[in-house]
Design a protein around this motif. Structure first.
Motif, PDB file in Angstrom:
ATOM      1  N   LYS A  36      -9.152 103.341 -87.026  1.00  0.00           N
ATOM      2  CA  LYS A  36      -8.061 103.123 -86.102  1.00  0.00           C
ATOM      3  C   LYS A  36      -8.623 102.430 -84.859  1.00  0.00           C
ATOM      4  O   LYS A  36      -9.630 102.854 -84.304  1.00  0.00           O
ATOM      5  CB  LYS A  36      -7.445 104.467 -85.739  1.00  0.00           C
ATOM      6  CG  LYS A  36      -6.385 104.408 -84.706  1.00  0.00           C
ATOM      7  CD  LYS A  36      -5.855 105.801 -84.411  1.00  0.00           C
ATOM      8  CE  LYS A  36      -5.041 105.753 -83.144  1.00  0.00           C
ATOM      9  NZ  LYS A  36      -4.638 107.056 -82.720  1.00  0.00           N
ATOM     10  N   LEU A  37      -7.962 101.385 -84.416  1.00  0.00           N
ATOM     11  CA  LEU A  37      -8.387 100.671 -83.230  1.00  0.00           C
ATOM     12  C   LEU A  37      -7.733 101.269 -81.992  1.00  0.00           C
ATOM     13  O   LEU A  37      -6.562 101.622 -82.006  1.00  0.00           O
ATOM     14  CB  LEU A  37      -8.024  99.187 -83.331  1.00  0.00           C
ATOM     15  CG  LEU A  37      -8.685  98.412 -84.459  1.00  0.00           C
ATOM     16  CD1 LEU A  37      -8.166  96.981 -84.478  1.00  0.00           C
ATOM     17  CD2 LEU A  37     -10.185  98.416 -84.295  1.00  0.00           C
ATOM     18  N   GLU A  38      -8.534 101.385 -80.962  1.00  0.00           N
ATOM     19  CA  GLU A  38      -8.024 101.890 -79.693  1.00  0.00           C
ATOM     20  C   GLU A  38      -8.339 100.876 -78.600  1.00  0.00           C
ATOM     21  O   GLU A  38      -9.433 100.311 -78.570  1.00  0.00           O
ATOM     22  CB  GLU A  38      -8.671 103.229 -79.333  1.00  0.00           C
ATOM     23  CG  GLU A  38      -8.337 104.346 -80.295  1.00  0.00           C
ATOM     24  CD  GLU A  38      -9.026 105.648 -79.924  1.00  0.00           C
ATOM     25  OE1 GLU A  38      -9.441 105.794 -78.752  1.00  0.00           O
ATOM     26  OE2 GLU A  38      -9.176 106.479 -80.806  1.00  0.00           O
ATOM     27  N   ALA A  39      -7.401 100.663 -77.694  1.00  0.00           N
ATOM     28  CA  ALA A  39      -7.623  99.754 -76.568  1.00  0.00           C
ATOM     29  C   ALA A  39      -8.622 100.382 -75.604  1.00  0.00           C
ATOM     30  O   ALA A  39      -8.609 101.589 -75.358  1.00  0.00           O
ATOM     31  CB  ALA A  39      -6.310  99.468 -75.859  1.00  0.00           C
ATOM     32  N   ILE A  40      -9.494  99.549 -75.062  1.00  0.00           N
ATOM     33  CA  ILE A  40     -10.469 100.012 -74.083  1.00  0.00           C
ATOM     34  C   ILE A  40     -10.050  99.434 -72.746  1.00  0.00           C
ATOM     35  O   ILE A  40     -10.009  98.213 -72.568  1.00  0.00           O
ATOM     36  CB  ILE A  40     -11.886  99.537 -74.460  1.00  0.00           C
ATOM     37  CG1 ILE A  40     -12.263 100.092 -75.835  1.00  0.00           C
ATOM     38  CG2 ILE A  40     -12.892  99.945 -73.413  1.00  0.00           C
ATOM     39  CD1 ILE A  40     -13.488  99.462 -76.429  1.00  0.00           C
ATOM     40  N   SER A  41      -9.731 100.312 -71.822  1.00  0.00           N
ATOM     41  CA  SER A  41      -9.184  99.839 -70.545  1.00  0.00           C
ATOM     42  C   SER A  41     -10.254  99.164 -69.681  1.00  0.00           C
ATOM     43  O   SER A  41     -10.003  98.128 -69.087  1.00  0.00           O
ATOM     44  CB  SER A  41      -8.525 100.989 -69.784  1.00  0.00           C
ATOM     45  OG  SER A  41      -9.474 102.011 -69.559  1.00  0.00           O
ATOM     46  N   VAL A  42     -11.424  99.737 -69.595  1.00  0.00           N
ATOM     47  CA  VAL A  42     -12.508  99.148 -68.795  1.00  0.00           C
ATOM     48  C   VAL A  42     -13.667  98.836 -69.741  1.00  0.00           C
ATOM     49  O   VAL A  42     -14.309  99.728 -70.279  1.00  0.00           O
ATOM     50  CB  VAL A  42     -12.964 100.122 -67.684  1.00  0.00           C
ATOM     51  CG1 VAL A  42     -14.105  99.512 -66.894  1.00  0.00           C
ATOM     52  CG2 VAL A  42     -11.801 100.492 -66.780  1.00  0.00           C
ATOM     53  N   MET A  43     -13.923  97.553 -69.911  1.00  0.00           N
ATOM     54  CA  MET A  43     -14.946  97.123 -70.865  1.00  0.00           C
ATOM     55  C   MET A  43     -16.343  97.127 -70.245  1.00  0.00           C
ATOM     56  O   MET A  43     -17.331  97.271 -70.954  1.00  0.00           O
ATOM     57  CB  MET A  43     -14.600  95.717 -71.352  1.00  0.00           C
ATOM     58  CG  MET A  43     -15.367  95.279 -72.524  1.00  0.00           C
ATOM     59  SD  MET A  43     -14.823  96.236 -73.930  1.00  0.00           S
ATOM     60  CE  MET A  43     -15.477  95.295 -75.232  1.00  0.00           C
ATOM     61  N   GLU A  44     -16.455  96.974 -68.941  1.00  0.00           N
ATOM     62  CA  GLU A  44     -17.749  96.880 -68.267  1.00  0.00           C
ATOM     63  C   GLU A  44     -18.596  98.119 -68.535  1.00  0.00           C
ATOM     64  O   GLU A  44     -18.186  99.247 -68.258  1.00  0.00           O
ATOM     65  CB  GLU A  44     -17.563  96.673 -66.760  1.00  0.00           C
ATOM     66  CG  GLU A  44     -18.839  96.445 -65.992  1.00  0.00           C
ATOM     67  CD  GLU A  44     -19.599  95.198 -66.455  1.00  0.00           C
ATOM     68  OE1 GLU A  44     -20.829  95.222 -66.402  1.00  0.00           O
ATOM     69  OE2 GLU A  44     -18.963  94.219 -66.879  1.00  0.00           O
ATOM     70  N   ASN A  45     -19.772  97.891 -69.128  1.00  0.00           N
ATOM     71  CA  ASN A  45     -20.741  98.938 -69.469  1.00  0.00           C
ATOM     72  C   ASN A  45     -20.218  99.978 -70.454  1.00  0.00           C
ATOM     73  O   ASN A  45     -20.773 101.070 -70.547  1.00  0.00           O
ATOM     74  CB  ASN A  45     -21.288  99.611 -68.205  1.00  0.00           C
ATOM     75  CG  ASN A  45     -22.253  98.697 -67.490  1.00  0.00           C
ATOM     76  OD1 ASN A  45     -23.064  98.024 -68.113  1.00  0.00           O
ATOM     77  ND2 ASN A  45     -22.140  98.643 -66.180  1.00  0.00           N
ATOM     78  N   TRP A  46     -19.198  99.637 -71.196  1.00  0.00           N
ATOM     79  CA  TRP A  46     -18.699 100.560 -72.217  1.00  0.00           C
ATOM     80  C   TRP A  46     -19.678 100.558 -73.380  1.00  0.00           C
ATOM     81  O   TRP A  46     -20.206  99.537 -73.791  1.00  0.00           O
ATOM     82  CB  TRP A  46     -17.308 100.128 -72.694  1.00  0.00           C
ATOM     83  CG  TRP A  46     -16.717 101.084 -73.694  1.00  0.00           C
ATOM     84  CD1 TRP A  46     -16.084 102.250 -73.435  1.00  0.00           C
ATOM     85  CD2 TRP A  46     -16.742 100.942 -75.114  1.00  0.00           C
ATOM     86  NE1 TRP A  46     -15.702 102.856 -74.601  1.00  0.00           N
ATOM     87  CE2 TRP A  46     -16.098 102.069 -75.663  1.00  0.00           C
ATOM     88  CE3 TRP A  46     -17.247  99.988 -75.984  1.00  0.00           C
ATOM     89  CZ2 TRP A  46     -15.935 102.260 -77.018  1.00  0.00           C
ATOM     90  CZ3 TRP A  46     -17.093 100.174 -77.345  1.00  0.00           C
ATOM     91  CH2 TRP A  46     -16.442 101.302 -77.851  1.00  0.00           C
ATOM     92  N   ARG A  47     -19.969 101.723 -73.910  1.00  0.00           N
ATOM     93  CA  ARG A  47     -20.913 101.869 -75.021  1.00  0.00           C
ATOM     94  C   ARG A  47     -20.174 102.407 -76.239  1.00  0.00           C
ATOM     95  O   ARG A  47     -19.457 103.396 -76.159  1.00  0.00           O
ATOM     96  CB  ARG A  47     -22.040 102.816 -74.637  1.00  0.00           C
ATOM     97  CG  ARG A  47     -23.126 102.922 -75.703  1.00  0.00           C
ATOM     98  CD  ARG A  47     -24.285 103.805 -75.277  1.00  0.00           C
ATOM     99  NE  ARG A  47     -24.920 103.338 -74.057  1.00  0.00           N
ATOM    100  CZ  ARG A  47     -25.910 102.438 -74.001  1.00  0.00           C
ATOM    101  NH1 ARG A  47     -26.336 101.892 -75.112  1.00  0.00           N
ATOM    102  NH2 ARG A  47     -26.434 102.087 -72.858  1.00  0.00           N
ATOM    103  N   SER A  48     -20.377 101.730 -77.361  1.00  0.00           N
ATOM    104  CA  SER A  48     -19.768 102.168 -78.617  1.00  0.00           C
ATOM    105  C   SER A  48     -20.410 103.477 -79.045  1.00  0.00           C
ATOM    106  O   SER A  48     -21.630 103.547 -79.203  1.00  0.00           O
ATOM    107  CB  SER A  48     -19.987 101.107 -79.698  1.00  0.00           C
ATOM    108  OG  SER A  48     -19.731 101.655 -80.976  1.00  0.00           O
ATOM    109  N   PRO A  49     -19.613 104.508 -79.238  1.00  0.00           N
ATOM    110  CA  PRO A  49     -20.200 105.785 -79.670  1.00  0.00           C
ATOM    111  C   PRO A  49     -20.795 105.716 -81.073  1.00  0.00           C
ATOM    112  O   PRO A  49     -21.759 106.417 -81.375  1.00  0.00           O
ATOM    113  CB  PRO A  49     -19.031 106.772 -79.621  1.00  0.00           C
ATOM    114  CG  PRO A  49     -17.800 105.974 -79.438  1.00  0.00           C
ATOM    115  CD  PRO A  49     -18.180 104.593 -79.028  1.00  0.00           C
TER     116      PRO A  49
END
Length: 93
Positions: free
Chosen positions: A1-14
């Protein structure tokens, strides 16, 4: 399932551990160890350099083999000439 990421800066894929960042408006990805993924253009340039190096090595090897073959022919001609002159090339001292 795809989820929108509100803040992409420095986001890390779990799941992957890949970190996302924006630099000068460009999306930049980092490996889990912090090393930046290379861009497609960089990958193509690296590939082209590796192919050029491989071709250079191949040509160098061919030239070396040709020079060795020429040397073998020359040595055989000299050996044959010594034999024609009545000299045994195996017993030269």
């Amino acid at each position: 399932k795809l989820e929108a990421i509100s803040v992409m800066e420095n986001w890390r894929s779990p799941l992957l551990g890949v970190r996302f960042s924006t630099s000068e408006g460009d999306l930049v990805l980092f490996h889990p160890d912090g090393e930046r993924f290379i861009e497609f253009v960089e990958a193509i340039e690296q590939r082209d350099r590796a192919l050029a190096e491989k071709e250079r090595e191949r040509l160098e090897k061919e030239q070396t083999q040709a020079a060795l073959e020429e040397e073998r022919k020359r040595n055989q001609q000299l050996r044959d000439r010594l034999i024609q002159l009545g000299i045994d090339p195996e017993n030269l001292s």
